[in-house]
Motif scaffolding. Structure first.
Motif, PDB file in Angstrom:
ATOM      1  N   ALA A  87      -3.766  -4.931 -23.180  1.00  0.00           N
ATOM      2  CA  ALA A  87      -4.878  -4.052 -22.795  1.00  0.00           C
ATOM      3  C   ALA A  87      -4.558  -3.248 -21.538  1.00  0.00           C
ATOM      4  N   VAL A  88      -3.644  -3.755 -20.699  1.00  0.00           N
ATOM      5  CA  VAL A  88      -3.326  -3.035 -19.459  1.00  0.00           C
ATOM      6  C   VAL A  88      -2.679  -1.686 -19.749  1.00  0.00           C
ATOM      7  N   ASP A  89      -1.951  -1.584 -20.857  1.00  0.00           N
ATOM      8  CA  ASP A  89      -1.311  -0.311 -21.194  1.00  0.00           C
ATOM      9  C   ASP A  89      -2.346   0.751 -21.552  1.00  0.00           C
ATOM     10  N   TRP A  90      -3.452   0.337 -22.170  1.00  0.00           N
ATOM     11  CA  TRP A  90      -4.489   1.302 -22.546  1.00  0.00           C
ATOM     12  C   TRP A  90      -5.234   1.799 -21.321  1.00  0.00           C
ATOM     13  N   TRP A  91      -5.415   0.925 -20.326  1.00  0.00           N
ATOM     14  CA  TRP A  91      -6.007   1.385 -19.069  1.00  0.00           C
ATOM     15  C   TRP A  91      -5.106   2.453 -18.435  1.00  0.00           C
ATOM     16  N   SER A  92      -3.817   2.153 -18.362  1.00  0.00           N
ATOM     17  CA  SER A  92      -2.877   3.100 -17.756  1.00  0.00           C
ATOM     18  C   SER A  92      -2.874   4.423 -18.510  1.00  0.00           C
ATOM     19  N   LEU A  93      -2.993   4.348 -19.846  1.00  0.00           N
ATOM     20  CA  LEU A  93      -3.067   5.580 -20.633  1.00  0.00           C
ATOM     21  C   LEU A  93      -4.299   6.384 -20.239  1.00  0.00           C
ATOM     22  N   GLY A  94      -5.415   5.705 -19.989  1.00  0.00           N
ATOM     23  CA  GLY A  94      -6.623   6.392 -19.562  1.00  0.00           C
ATOM     24  C   GLY A  94      -6.415   7.169 -18.276  1.00  0.00           C
ATOM     25  N   ILE A  95      -5.685   6.588 -17.327  1.00  0.00           N
ATOM     26  CA  ILE A  95      -5.395   7.286 -16.076  1.00  0.00           C
ATOM     27  C   ILE A  95      -4.487   8.488 -16.337  1.00  0.00           C
ATOM     28  N   VAL A  96      -3.488   8.310 -17.192  1.00  0.00           N
ATOM     29  CA  VAL A  96      -2.563   9.398 -17.519  1.00  0.00           C
ATOM     30  C   VAL A  96      -3.307  10.561 -18.174  1.00  0.00           C
ATOM     31  N   VAL A  97      -4.153  10.250 -19.151  1.00  0.00           N
ATOM     32  CA  VAL A  97      -4.897  11.298 -19.851  1.00  0.00           C
ATOM     33  C   VAL A  97      -5.857  12.000 -18.895  1.00  0.00           C
ATOM     34  N   SER A  98      -6.469  11.245 -18.002  1.00  0.00           N
ATOM     35  CA  SER A  98      -7.356  11.843 -17.008  1.00  0.00           C
ATOM     36  C   SER A  98      -6.594  12.831 -16.135  1.00  0.00           C
ATOM     37  N   ARG A  99      -5.409  12.469 -15.711  1.00  0.00           N
ATOM     38  CA  ARG A  99      -4.619  13.367 -14.882  1.00  0.00           C
ATOM     39  C   ARG A  99      -4.200  14.606 -15.662  1.00  0.00           C
ATOM     40  N   MET A 100      -3.912  14.450 -16.953  1.00  0.00           N
ATOM     41  CA  MET A 100      -3.564  15.616 -17.763  1.00  0.00           C
ATOM     42  C   MET A 100      -4.766  16.529 -17.946  1.00  0.00           C
ATOM     43  N   ALA A 101      -5.962  15.936 -18.068  1.00  0.00           N
ATOM     44  CA  ALA A 101      -7.155  16.710 -18.392  1.00  0.00           C
ATOM     45  C   ALA A 101      -7.794  17.363 -17.174  1.00  0.00           C
ATOM     46  N   ILE A 102      -7.890  16.623 -16.060  1.00  0.00           N
ATOM     47  CA  ILE A 102      -8.608  17.155 -14.892  1.00  0.00           C
ATOM     48  C   ILE A 102      -7.742  17.270 -13.641  1.00  0.00           C
ATOM     49  N   GLY A 103      -6.494  16.789 -13.732  1.00  0.00           N
ATOM     50  CA  GLY A 103      -5.567  16.973 -12.623  1.00  0.00           C
ATOM     51  C   GLY A 103      -5.466  15.812 -11.661  1.00  0.00           C
ATOM     52  N   PHE A 104      -6.335  14.804 -11.808  1.00  0.00           N
ATOM     53  CA  PHE A 104      -6.287  13.660 -10.896  1.00  0.00           C
ATOM     54  C   PHE A 104      -6.952  12.452 -11.544  1.00  0.00           C
ATOM     55  N   SER A 105      -6.782  11.303 -10.913  1.00  0.00           N
ATOM     56  CA  SER A 105      -7.389  10.071 -11.406  1.00  0.00           C
ATOM     57  C   SER A 105      -8.890  10.106 -11.188  1.00  0.00           C
ATOM     58  N   PRO A 106      -9.688   9.526 -12.085  1.00  0.00           N
ATOM     59  CA  PRO A 106     -11.142   9.473 -11.885  1.00  0.00           C
ATOM     60  C   PRO A 106     -11.544   8.550 -10.739  1.00  0.00           C
ATOM     61  N   PHE A 107     -10.566   7.865 -10.150  1.00  0.00           N
ATOM     62  CA  PHE A 107     -10.824   7.017  -8.986  1.00  0.00           C
ATOM     63  C   PHE A 107     -10.202   7.622  -7.728  1.00  0.00           C
ATOM     64  N   TYR A 108      -9.825   8.903  -7.824  1.00  0.00           N
ATOM     65  CA  TYR A 108      -9.112   9.569  -6.735  1.00  0.00           C
ATOM     66  C   TYR A 108      -9.955   9.643  -5.461  1.00  0.00           C
ATOM     67  N   HIS A 109     -11.243   9.842  -5.616  1.00  0.00           N
ATOM     68  CA  HIS A 109     -12.108  10.044  -4.451  1.00  0.00           C
ATOM     69  C   HIS A 109     -12.698   8.724  -3.951  1.00  0.00           C
ATOM     70  N   GLY A 110     -11.847   7.754  -3.748  1.00  0.00           N
ATOM     71  CA  GLY A 110     -12.279   6.509  -3.116  1.00  0.00           C
ATOM     72  C   GLY A 110     -12.962   5.506  -4.012  1.00  0.00           C
ATOM     73  N   GLY A 111     -12.881   5.659  -5.324  1.00  0.00           N
ATOM     74  CA  GLY A 111     -13.519   4.709  -6.223  1.00  0.00           C
ATOM     75  C   GLY A 111     -12.800   3.369  -6.220  1.00  0.00           C
ATOM     76  N   ASN A 112     -13.557   2.307  -6.437  1.00  0.00           N
ATOM     77  CA  ASN A 112     -12.991   0.957  -6.527  1.00  0.00           C
ATOM     78  C   ASN A 112     -12.704   0.658  -7.987  1.00  0.00           C
ATOM     79  N   ILE A 113     -11.428   0.595  -8.329  1.00  0.00           N
ATOM     80  CA  ILE A 113     -11.024   0.426  -9.726  1.00  0.00           C
ATOM     81  C   ILE A 113     -11.562  -0.869 -10.319  1.00  0.00           C
ATOM     82  N   THR A 114     -11.692  -1.905  -9.515  1.00  0.00           N
ATOM     83  CA  THR A 114     -12.088  -3.218 -10.041  1.00  0.00           C
ATOM     84  C   THR A 114     -13.592  -3.352 -10.259  1.00  0.00           C
ATOM     85  N   THR A 115     -14.388  -2.404  -9.751  1.00  0.00           N
ATOM     86  CA  THR A 115     -15.843  -2.533  -9.879  1.00  0.00           C
ATOM     87  C   THR A 115     -16.544  -1.258 -10.343  1.00  0.00           C
ATOM     88  N   ASP A 116     -16.019  -0.102  -9.993  1.00  0.00           N
ATOM     89  CA  ASP A 116     -16.717   1.160 -10.262  1.00  0.00           C
ATOM     90  C   ASP A 116     -16.337   1.758 -11.615  1.00  0.00           C
TER      91      ASP A 116
END
Length: 208
Positions: A87-116
């Motif tokens: 399942a960890v690979d699918w999470w990483s894919l989500g970050i990769v696709v986010s960077r391709m789509a919007i240019g950055f991680s959806p947690f780029y602005h200080g989000g807590n990956i483990t809770t937010d």
């Protein structure tokens, strides 16, 4: 984002998904999916590379521990030092696709990956946003392709998976075509180093 760019994003995401599903069917977890480990071959198709920290023998019931991965792409369960599986690979894919789509991680602005929950722009295509939210699900048991096949997601409605797997699908573009066709370039005598040949490698143990 234009329809053309969405089509390109869809094609590459689908090919990455095919590669991950192949690894996971063989009980292999990559553990370091990120842009630097995703390349195009001479025909324009995706290749997953750098399997140096991949682990085999990993299933839904046979999990592992470890801190392997790249900061910013690690799944919550890895950051929390919990047991994890493919399942960890699918999470990483989500970050990769986010960077391709919007240019950055959806947690780029200080989000807590483990809770937010990931913060995605309102203008994002609805199907793509849903895909990302399901890939970036904190609970690994509910993550996309763990509890349902990613191929069934509406974002991929116009993808012919058979054509993709048999390489009949036409890539968006052929990279480095002019360079690869330049016979005057000083390619190494060892032709296996040529970018068009022997690009991928699989450990013999993975063919079991």
């Amino acid at each position: 984002m234009s329809l053309t760019l969405y089509s390109v994003l869809r094609f590459y995401t689908a090919e990455i998904a095919c590669g991950l599903q192949f690894l996971h069917r063989h009980n292999i977890v990559h553990r370091d999916i990120k842009p630097a480990n995703i390349m195009l071959d001479g025909n324009g198709h995706i290749r997953l590379i750098d399997l140096g920290i991949a682990r085999d023998g990993v299933t839904s019931t046979s999990k592992i521990r470890g801190k392997a991965g790249t900061p910013g792409y690690k799944a919550p369960e890895v950051l929390l030092r919990q047991e994890f599986n493919t399942a960890v690979d699918w999470w990483s894919l989500g970050i990769v696709v986010s960077r391709m789509a919007i240019g950055f991680s959806p947690f780029y602005h200080g989000g807590n990956i483990t809770t937010d929950k990931p913060k995605l722009p309102s203008w994002l295509d609805a199907d793509l946003k849903d895909l990302l939210l399901n890939l970036l699900e904190i609970n690994p048991e509910k993550r996309l392709d763990v509890n349902s096949n990613i191929r069934d997601h509406p974002f991929f409605n116009d993808i012919c998976w058979e054509d993709l797997e048999t390489r009949r699908a036409q890539p968006p573009f052929i990279p480095f075509k002019a360079i690869l066709e330049n016979e005057d370039l000083p390619w190494p005598e060892n032709q296996t180093l040529h970018p068009e040949d022997e690009f991928n490698y699989m450990s013999p143990s993975w063919t079991r």
